[in-house]
Motif scaffolding. Structure first.
Motif, PDB file in Angstrom:
ATOM      1  N   ARG A 106      33.535  38.003  49.692  1.00 28.56           N
ATOM      2  CA  ARG A 106      33.168  37.020  48.667  1.00 28.56           C
ATOM      3  C   ARG A 106      31.845  36.348  49.003  1.00 28.56           C
ATOM      4  NH1 ARG A 106      36.032  31.339  48.749  1.00 28.56           N
ATOM      5  NH2 ARG A 106      34.416  31.190  50.348  1.00 28.56           N
ATOM      6  N   ASN A 107      31.706  35.909  50.253  1.00 28.19           N
ATOM      7  CA  ASN A 107      30.492  35.166  50.597  1.00 28.19           C
ATOM      8  C   ASN A 107      29.241  36.038  50.581  1.00 28.19           C
ATOM      9  OD1 ASN A 107      32.276  33.069  50.965  1.00 28.19           O
ATOM     10  ND2 ASN A 107      31.344  32.368  52.869  1.00 28.19           N
ATOM     11  N   VAL A 108      29.375  37.280  51.031  1.00 27.58           N
ATOM     12  CA  VAL A 108      28.211  38.155  51.097  1.00 27.58           C
ATOM     13  C   VAL A 108      27.828  38.644  49.704  1.00 27.58           C
ATOM     14  CG1 VAL A 108      27.337  40.367  51.962  1.00 27.58           C
ATOM     15  CG2 VAL A 108      28.644  38.852  53.474  1.00 27.58           C
ATOM     16  N   SER A 109      28.836  39.024  48.911  1.00 31.70           N
ATOM     17  CA  SER A 109      28.531  39.608  47.598  1.00 31.70           C
ATOM     18  C   SER A 109      28.298  38.536  46.532  1.00 31.70           C
ATOM     19  CB  SER A 109      29.678  40.510  47.140  1.00 31.70           C
ATOM     20  OG  SER A 109      30.805  39.726  46.781  1.00 31.70           O
ATOM     21  N   GLY A 110      28.864  37.358  46.734  1.00 32.38           N
ATOM     22  CA  GLY A 110      28.840  36.345  45.676  1.00 32.38           C
ATOM     23  C   GLY A 110      29.742  36.698  44.510  1.00 32.38           C
ATOM     24  N   LYS A 111      30.591  37.706  44.695  1.00 35.93           N
ATOM     25  CA  LYS A 111      31.491  38.156  43.622  1.00 35.93           C
ATOM     26  C   LYS A 111      32.937  37.861  43.995  1.00 35.93           C
ATOM     27  CE  LYS A 111      28.078  41.651  42.567  1.00 35.93           C
ATOM     28  NZ  LYS A 111      27.723  43.081  42.610  1.00 35.93           N
ATOM     29  N   ARG A 112      33.836  37.983  43.014  1.00 34.11           N
ATOM     30  CA  ARG A 112      35.191  37.493  43.258  1.00 34.11           C
ATOM     31  C   ARG A 112      36.311  38.460  42.897  1.00 34.11           C
ATOM     32  NH1 ARG A 112      35.555  31.768  44.389  1.00 34.11           N
ATOM     33  NH2 ARG A 112      33.416  31.027  44.544  1.00 34.11           N
ATOM     34  N   LYS A 113      35.975  39.632  42.392  1.00 30.07           N
ATOM     35  CA  LYS A 113      37.047  40.550  41.982  1.00 30.07           C
ATOM     36  C   LYS A 113      37.425  41.464  43.152  1.00 30.07           C
ATOM     37  CE  LYS A 113      36.861  44.030  38.766  1.00 30.07           C
ATOM     38  NZ  LYS A 113      36.680  44.641  37.416  1.00 30.07           N
ATOM     39  N   LEU A 131      41.038  31.937  48.618  1.00 27.51           N
ATOM     40  CA  LEU A 131      39.601  32.161  48.466  1.00 27.51           C
ATOM     41  C   LEU A 131      39.138  32.025  47.026  1.00 27.51           C
ATOM     42  CD1 LEU A 131      39.592  35.246  50.811  1.00 27.51           C
ATOM     43  CD2 LEU A 131      38.239  33.180  51.236  1.00 27.51           C
ATOM     44  N   ASP A 132      40.093  31.758  46.135  1.00 27.12           N
ATOM     45  CA  ASP A 132      39.784  31.679  44.717  1.00 27.12           C
ATOM     46  C   ASP A 132      39.117  32.976  44.243  1.00 27.12           C
ATOM     47  OD1 ASP A 132      39.740  30.586  42.211  1.00 27.12           O
ATOM     48  OD2 ASP A 132      37.989  29.317  42.558  1.00 27.12           O
ATOM     49  N   MET A 133      39.751  34.096  44.583  1.00 30.28           N
ATOM     50  CA  MET A 133      39.272  35.403  44.126  1.00 30.28           C
ATOM     51  C   MET A 133      40.303  35.972  43.149  1.00 30.28           C
ATOM     52  SD  MET A 133      37.743  36.914  47.726  1.00 30.28           S
ATOM     53  CE  MET A 133      36.606  38.162  47.094  1.00 30.28           C
ATOM     54  N   GLU A 134      39.843  36.904  42.355  1.00 29.13           N
ATOM     55  CA  GLU A 134      40.717  37.487  41.330  1.00 29.13           C
ATOM     56  C   GLU A 134      41.258  38.831  41.831  1.00 29.13           C
ATOM     57  OE1 GLU A 134      40.296  39.591  36.927  1.00 29.13           O
ATOM     58  OE2 GLU A 134      38.502  38.966  38.050  1.00 29.13           O
ATOM     59  N   SER A 135      42.567  38.951  41.888  1.00 28.84           N
ATOM     60  CA  SER A 135      43.139  40.226  42.326  1.00 28.84           C
ATOM     61  C   SER A 135      43.426  41.105  41.118  1.00 28.84           C
ATOM     62  CB  SER A 135      44.429  39.993  43.114  1.00 28.84           C
ATOM     63  OG  SER A 135      45.303  39.152  42.395  1.00 28.84           O
ATOM     64  N   VAL A 136      42.962  42.346  41.191  1.00 31.45           N
ATOM     65  CA  VAL A 136      43.261  43.324  40.135  1.00 31.45           C
ATOM     66  C   VAL A 136      44.070  44.441  40.807  1.00 31.45           C
ATOM     67  CG1 VAL A 136      42.275  45.008  38.530  1.00 31.45           C
ATOM     68  CG2 VAL A 136      41.149  42.784  38.884  1.00 31.45           C
ATOM     69  N   TYR A 137      45.283  44.632  40.327  1.00 29.49           N
ATOM     70  CA  TYR A 137      46.139  45.631  40.972  1.00 29.49           C
ATOM     71  C   TYR A 137      45.934  47.017  40.360  1.00 29.49           C
ATOM     72  CZ  TYR A 137      48.346  42.209  43.881  1.00 29.49           C
ATOM     73  OH  TYR A 137      48.558  41.263  44.842  1.00 29.49           O
ATOM     74  N   THR A 159      32.811  43.349  41.048  1.00 27.10           N
ATOM     75  CA  THR A 159      33.733  43.724  42.127  1.00 27.10           C
ATOM     76  C   THR A 159      33.165  43.368  43.500  1.00 27.10           C
ATOM     77  OG1 THR A 159      34.474  45.560  40.741  1.00 27.10           O
ATOM     78  CG2 THR A 159      35.124  45.607  43.062  1.00 27.10           C
ATOM     79  N   ALA A 160      33.905  42.535  44.219  1.00 29.74           N
ATOM     80  CA  ALA A 160      33.488  42.137  45.570  1.00 29.74           C
ATOM     81  C   ALA A 160      34.007  43.108  46.616  1.00 29.74           C
ATOM     82  CB  ALA A 160      34.017  40.738  45.886  1.00 29.74           C
ATOM     83  N   ALA A 161      35.234  43.599  46.430  1.00 31.26           N
ATOM     84  CA  ALA A 161      35.859  44.391  47.498  1.00 31.26           C
ATOM     85  C   ALA A 161      36.931  45.319  46.954  1.00 31.26           C
ATOM     86  CB  ALA A 161      36.478  43.462  48.541  1.00 31.26           C
ATOM     87  N   VAL A 162      37.099  46.413  47.681  1.00 31.81           N
ATOM     88  CA  VAL A 162      38.205  47.340  47.434  1.00 31.81           C
ATOM     89  C   VAL A 162      39.024  47.397  48.724  1.00 31.81           C
ATOM     90  CG1 VAL A 162      38.815  49.749  46.951  1.00 31.81           C
ATOM     91  CG2 VAL A 162      36.844  48.699  45.794  1.00 31.81           C
ATOM     92  N   VAL A 163      40.339  47.430  48.560  1.00 27.42           N
ATOM     93  CA  VAL A 163      41.222  47.480  49.722  1.00 27.42           C
ATOM     94  C   VAL A 163      42.001  48.790  49.712  1.00 27.42           C
ATOM     95  CG1 VAL A 163      43.278  46.412  50.788  1.00 27.42           C
ATOM     96  CG2 VAL A 163      41.442  44.964  49.866  1.00 27.42           C
TER      97      VAL A 163
END
Lengths: 373, 373
Positions: A106-113, A131-137, A159-163
């Protein structure tokens, strides 16, 4: 209501009360815990843990010996995983690692998804809320691996991250880490190998499957695994590897370290020398043997569950086996009354077993006998 | 570079290496740690801690005995603090408690501004970064207490929370909690008593000052204190009291508890029975005696530091004493080379000492001798 006593009680009286309470805790050695990802730590790990009860790497200057051992743990586990990495953090477990991974994203990308497999551990829900991020399943395929084409469709400019999960909580399934990595050129990719991290490296030589990822794969940014699960060591310890140095650190001027990169401030660190002792005592050979026995016992469980009419949800990939059952909660609670800890799955509903090293064929037989009734 | 060994090493060989490393860790019993808020835990606490190494209240159904003791710890400490509260959480220390407090404030209020005393612990900076909240630092008065009128001026429609400190990290000062509370009718008020929580209740009868707050004061929402500091018990343990039930909980369907309210997932819980044993062994009488000795030794330190020309920044409120000095880092590092851990303050710059129970007049004399040189 308990109160804070005015005067101290005697040691004898206190230990009597403590010993009575301890009897109500379940014990791994009973063989009746079949639903936990933890296990009895190695005897040498427990012995060493007790030597370091005060050790706190939140204030590292006081504990140079522990700090030196921590470095060796990081290097040794790095050599097990393989590939290049830039930093390792000792965390309290994969929950803290998962939170830190998304925090950085979140901090590096500035994005929240955040794109999460439906099979992701609930700690990601905790992380996204915090972290106040949005989870998309992202849905799973027929084998309960995340659907890579659905990830591809969902990636966009927010999109900030993929897990990806290497050893899902419910089924022990492994997501196609290499295929996901291909999609993550410009997106933070975190791998949660909390459970699988100390199983997968040993499966290959047992003929189960290839070790399916390491830092030689491009695009993996962070990777977390828990010595306190299949690493056979004491709680609390997770290890978080990352490809680039942390952009996050909070200054800690009054302590002996200049900053902190973990969520925890005080970090109970006895589990670090305990794990160093454990991994040296077992070596790869010892872990391989443990994984072999666990996998054999998992197949044994599936056979015995088949005898009483239960069908596995997937062929076991590691030492977790879950079985189709609508409304499993009733049986889980019934078994608890008989002193057995078993667990349940939500997607799909079922009974869940984790065949840890403390679970023998005998304990499976005893459980099956009660479950059959 | 350490590697993961192919074959296990012998126990004897491993323990030899571990014992060598342990010698590099500082030991509270040496009397040379004068800059830490931790101390040697009670002997009974250490003994009990070792009995519960596997206990994990992240999965409470397995550890009913530990769970029962946890309830008693919460009730007993609640009776020490006084007043009415609705919920207690066992956390890993005040850092986790401070984060949870601001997490609740943000989610409940929908606002993001946090008013922090300039003396607030760096964990609040960590919390604000993690939670994406805005920290506004409020200046201190001449005695390094937060300026209440400045808080009043800063409160506006965006304010989510106000924080007060009962035992500041640098000086051991106590903010005017009752006056701040008056301002917080509609605003979340969190009190960080990490260090002061087990000192302040015992100061009154020693003639130092009134116990200045408890839950009888209106408007205190959350209150955190650390048994692993002046509670004389093992790391990691903080206790977080709150006036209203948590609006936050993350479901944990596969575990034996239905949800989790803490940041940690796996919660190493041996420190809970360890603290129950400790508080029963000492009783209020034992803690009062410890605080008395620590306060006497703090006054002794001030006298001896005066002899070599150092002036205290404030009259000690609790067992922390800091002394004016420009550029303290050089001396802190020099003392470290001599084997002494002392600490420093930033605001104002100075040398900082925490006179914990393991610090005797003799250890003060030895430190002063080296510092004088």
């Amino acid at each position: 209501m308990a109160t804070f006593p005015e005067k101290g009680r005697t040691e004898k009286e206190i230990l009597k009360e403590i010993n009575e309470a301890k009897k109500l805790d379940l014990d791994f050695s009973s063989g009746k815990i079949l639903g936990s990802m933890c296990t009895e730590p190695s005897h040498i790990g427990k012995k060493v843990h007790q030597m370091f009860l005060e050790s706190n790497l939140g204030n590292p200057g006081l504990y140079q010996g522990t700090k030196n051992i921590e470095r060796k743990v990081h290097e040794a586990v790095g050599s097990l995983i393989g590939g290049e990495y830039d930093e390792v953090l000792s965390v309290g477990g994969a929950t803290e690692g998962n939170i830190i991974a998304l925090w950085r994203a979140r901090n590096v990308s500035g994005k929240r998804k955040v794109l999460l497999p439906e099979s992701a551990h609930f700690s990601f829900q905790k992380a996204c809320n915090l972290l106040d991020m949005e989870s998309v399943y992202i849905p799973l395929d027929d084998e309960y691996r995340v659907d890579v084409s659905a990830i591809k469709d969902e990636i966009d400019g927010d999109t900030a991250a993929v897990v990806g999960i290497a050893g899902t909580t419910e089924l022990g399934q492994i997501d196609p880490i290499d295929e996901i990595a291909e999609l993550c050129d410009d997106i933070f990719f975190h791998v949660d190998a909390a459970f699988g991290g100390f199983v997968i490296p040993f499966l290959k030589e047992l003929g189960y499957q290839e070790s399916c990822y390491n830092f030689e794969f491009k695009n993996i940014d962070t990777y977390v695994l828990d010595p306190h699960k299949m690493g056979m060591s004491t709680i609390p310890l997770g290890l978080m590897f990352s490809k680039e140095g942390s952009p996050l650190s909070i200054e800690s001027p009054y302590l002996t370290g200049k900053d902190q990169k973990t969520i925890r401030g005080t970090r109970a660190s006895a589990s670090i020398p305990a794990f160093w002792a454990t991994l040296n005592y077992l070596g790869k050979e010892g872990y391989r043997e443990i994984v072999k026995v666990c996998m054999n016992n998992t197949r044994y469980l599936i056979e015995k569950m088949g005898d009483i009419g239960f069908k596995p949800i997937i062929d076991p990939v590691m030492n977790i086996a879950s079985f189709h059952l609508e409304g499993p909660k009733r049986i889980v609670e019934g078994m608890a009354k008989e002193g057995f800890n078993i667990s349940r799955t939500v997607n799909p509903p079922g009974l869940r077993f984790v065949i840890m090293p403390h679970v023998s064929k005998t304990s499976i037989d005893e459980m099956i006998k009660v479950l059959g009734e």
